[in-house]
Structure formats: structure tokens, C-alpha cells
Design an enzyme around this catalytic site. Structure first.
Site, PDB file in Angstrom:
ATOM      1  N   ASP A  49      -4.057 -30.896  -7.465  1.00  0.00           N
ATOM      2  CA  ASP A  49      -3.974 -29.560  -6.880  1.00  0.00           C
ATOM      3  C   ASP A  49      -4.824 -28.574  -7.680  1.00  0.00           C
ATOM      4  OD1 ASP A  49      -2.239 -30.375  -4.914  1.00  0.00           O
ATOM      5  OD2 ASP A  49      -0.429 -29.689  -5.963  1.00  0.00           O
ATOM      6  N   ASP A 100       5.583 -24.475  -5.472  1.00  0.00           N
ATOM      7  CA  ASP A 100       5.221 -24.089  -6.832  1.00  0.00           C
ATOM      8  C   ASP A 100       5.230 -22.563  -6.917  1.00  0.00           C
ATOM      9  OD1 ASP A 100       2.827 -23.159  -5.718  1.00  0.00           O
ATOM     10  OD2 ASP A 100       1.665 -24.878  -6.384  1.00  0.00           O
ATOM     11  N   ARG A 112       5.107 -31.409  -7.146  1.00  0.00           N
ATOM     12  CA  ARG A 112       5.684 -30.172  -6.580  1.00  0.00           C
ATOM     13  C   ARG A 112       6.919 -30.491  -5.752  1.00  0.00           C
ATOM     14  NH1 ARG A 112       2.214 -28.064  -2.608  1.00  0.00           N
ATOM     15  NH2 ARG A 112       0.780 -29.816  -2.795  1.00  0.00           N
ATOM     16  N   TYR A 127       2.580 -37.497 -15.951  1.00  0.00           N
ATOM     17  CA  TYR A 127       2.448 -36.044 -15.881  1.00  0.00           C
ATOM     18  C   TYR A 127       3.391 -35.356 -16.866  1.00  0.00           C
ATOM     19  CZ  TYR A 127       0.303 -36.928 -11.274  1.00  0.00           C
ATOM     20  OH  TYR A 127      -0.495 -37.378 -10.246  1.00  0.00           O
TER      21      TYR A 127
END
Length: 301
Positions: free
Chosen positions: A41, A83, A178, A69
Site C-alpha cells: 500500500d 487504516d 489492514r 510485517y
């Protein structure tokens, strides 16, 4: 294959789309044949492996790898983008203990069905979901299988700041972090969204061995950029190496299937690197029991 055929591991910065990175590299390296191996993203940072030249044939293979992550979860806020960049749909004061959160996180481990967010590049009816979302439309999306191998609170702080909980995530390809943050908030009953995201690993590529676009640009100017590129053979080093006998070189040169008597090595499980008798790499092959042949999967020029 030239010294520019390979993988360049980019450390993507906030504000850039994965497509932006590829377009910028085409200008820096004066190459057209460039592709990335897993979308990040615009607001996310971290590892974005980029394939150059003949290595673009590996994009699908490399995209399929496991990812890790470092995310930050914000509880008590629900947004349309899942988000903090989106419009706030609901605010709620979270009353969640560490034990409750750890219990919810444990419930996500293993294979799950995840619904892609409306603000994503998934196509439905020939259109990107984010295009429909920007028009104020919401459509049904089919759940997709994803796998969470590891999911935990990172750091040692015994007191949780519910507006910024650090999470470590190790998962399969195609996972929306997300959406994970949103779903965690829903299961806790207080809502949630993602505050930030850094991809620290994609397959064997790590953040520690990645380069910013500015570093690549500087190296291109002084002629040292080839030293940043991982060659195709280095990228494929984990796959077993087989080679053809001299009389099999002609078949291999044309990318044909190979009968077992022409191949030395004998590995029949999964993908293998196939070499000419003089040790030049031709591509990736796989043994097919149904045909009793080594069949080409990815061929390099």
C-alpha cells in the site's frame, strides 16, 4: 543473461505505490522490463523485491512467498479504508486487557478466510475495488484463503497503549494487514484499524539488505548499481541443481521436456534448476510422473 538480470530489493518509503517504484526504476536504470513481486500500500513501508530483465519471469514465483510485517494496531477507531488515512466511521473507548487481545490473536492463527477491503486493487466485475469505493459504492467480495503462521504483540512493554499496539505478523501471500487489524477490532467489540505498517521480509529478502530509491539512483550515477542486484542463480540457490548430459543440450536449448536418462542428478521433488552440460543455467524444471519427463516451468533466454 546480463549483470542487470536479477532482483533489486527496494526499501519502499511512504507515499509511493508499488507501480510508482517500478516507473521510477525504469527511469533510473533505463530499462523497460521491470516488475515488482508483491504490492505494498502507498502508506506502507519496507521490502519490495523488484525483478529486472529476465528475472521478471520469476515474479509469480517470488510473489508466492511468505511475508513478515511489523504493524501498529489502533483500537477504538473504525475507518472506511481500515487504516488511519480513511474516514472515521466509528469511535469507541476500548476496554481491552492484554489477555483478551492475546486470546483474539491466537484465534487468527492458521488458515483463515479474509474478505478483501473495498480500498484495494482487487478486481470485481472488471473494475478495481478502490475505484468503486471512491464512487461511494460497496460491493460483495468473495473471501480469500490466507494463513497466519505467527501473530503476536511485539515488544516487552507490560502496559498496552491501545491506540498503538505493535504487532508481529508472519503470513501467506495475499494477506491484507489492514483487514487483519479491522477484524481484530471487530472480534474485540471495540473496532480497530491499522496505524502503520512495515514489511520486514518477503521470502528470503529482508529489510536489512534492501536499498532506497535514492541509494539506487546514486549507484546508477557512479556505475556501481550492478553490485546491488542479486543474480538469478543467487535468487534460486535454494532449488536443487541438475544438468543435462551433453547429448541433451539441444533439447534443453529449445526449452523442451527432458527424459530422465538425459539428466544427471535425479531430484524429482518440486522445482529444480536445470543446467546445460557446460554449467549454464537454462531455467526451472519439474518432474512430471504422468509424463515421465522433466518439464519446463520457467525458461530464461
Amino acid at each position: 543473461m546480463s549483470e542487470m538480470d536479477g532482483i533489486l530489493v527496494i526499501r519502499k518509503e511512504k507515499g509511493w505505490t508499488s507501480h510508482d517504484v517500478v516507473a521510477r526504476l525504469r527511469g533510473i536504470l533505463h530499462m523497460k522490463k521491470i516488475g515488482h513481486t508483491g504490492t505494498l500500500d502507498p502508506e506502507a513501508e519496507g521490502v519490495l523485491p523488484v525483478a529486472l530483465g529476465s528475472a521478471t519471469r520469476l515474479c509469480e514465483l517470488l510473489t508466492d512467498k511468505e511475508k513478515t510485517y511489523e504493524a501498529v494496531l489502533c483500537l477504538g477507531i473504525t475507518t472506511d479504508t481500515q487504516d488511519l488515512t480513511g474516514e472515521v466511521l466509528r469511535r469507541q473507548t476500548p476496554e481491552v486487557t492484554r489477555e483478551q487481545l492475546e486470546g483474539v490473536l491466537a484465534g487468527f492463527l492458521g488458515e483463515q478466510q479474509q474478505i478483501p477491503p473495498m480500498y484495494s486493487a482487487v478486481r470485481v466485475g472488471g473494475r478495481r475495488l478502490y475505484e468503486l469505493a471512491r464512487e461511494g459504492k460497496t460491493v460483495d467480495r468473495k473471501p480469500r484463503p490466507v494463513t497466519f503462521h505467527e501473530l503476536r504483540i511485539s515488544g516487552e512493554d507490560p502496559v498496552l497503549d491501545l491506540s498503538g499496539i505493535p504487532l508481529y505478523v508472519r503470513c501467506s501471500r495475499g494477506t491484507y494487514i489492514r483487514t487483519l487489524c479491522h477484524d481484530i477490532g471487530e472480534r474485540l467489540g471495540c473496532g480497530g484499524c491499522m496505524a502503520s505498517l512495515v514489511r520486514t521480509r518477503s521470502g528470503s529478502f529482508t529489510l536489512e539488505k534492501s536499498y532506497s530509491l535514492s541509494q539506487v539512483e546514486a549507484a546508477a550515477r557512479d556505475g556501481s548499481v550492478s553490485g546491488m542486484i542479486l543474480g538469478i542463480e543467487d535468487v534460486l540457490a535454494d532449488y536443487p541443481a541438475l544438468s543435462v548430459l551433453e547429448r541433451g543440450n539441444r533439447l534443453l536449448a529449445n526449452g523442451n521436456p527432458l527424459p530422465e536418462p538425459l539428466v544427471s542428478g535425479g531430484e524429482k521433488n518440486g522445482l529444480v534448476r536445470m543446467y546445460f552440460s557446460d554449467h549454464r543455467l537454462k531455467g526451472l524444471y519439474q518432474w512430471k510422473d504422468s509424463r515421465q519427463l522433466y518439464c519446463p516451468v520457467k525458461i530464461f533466454p
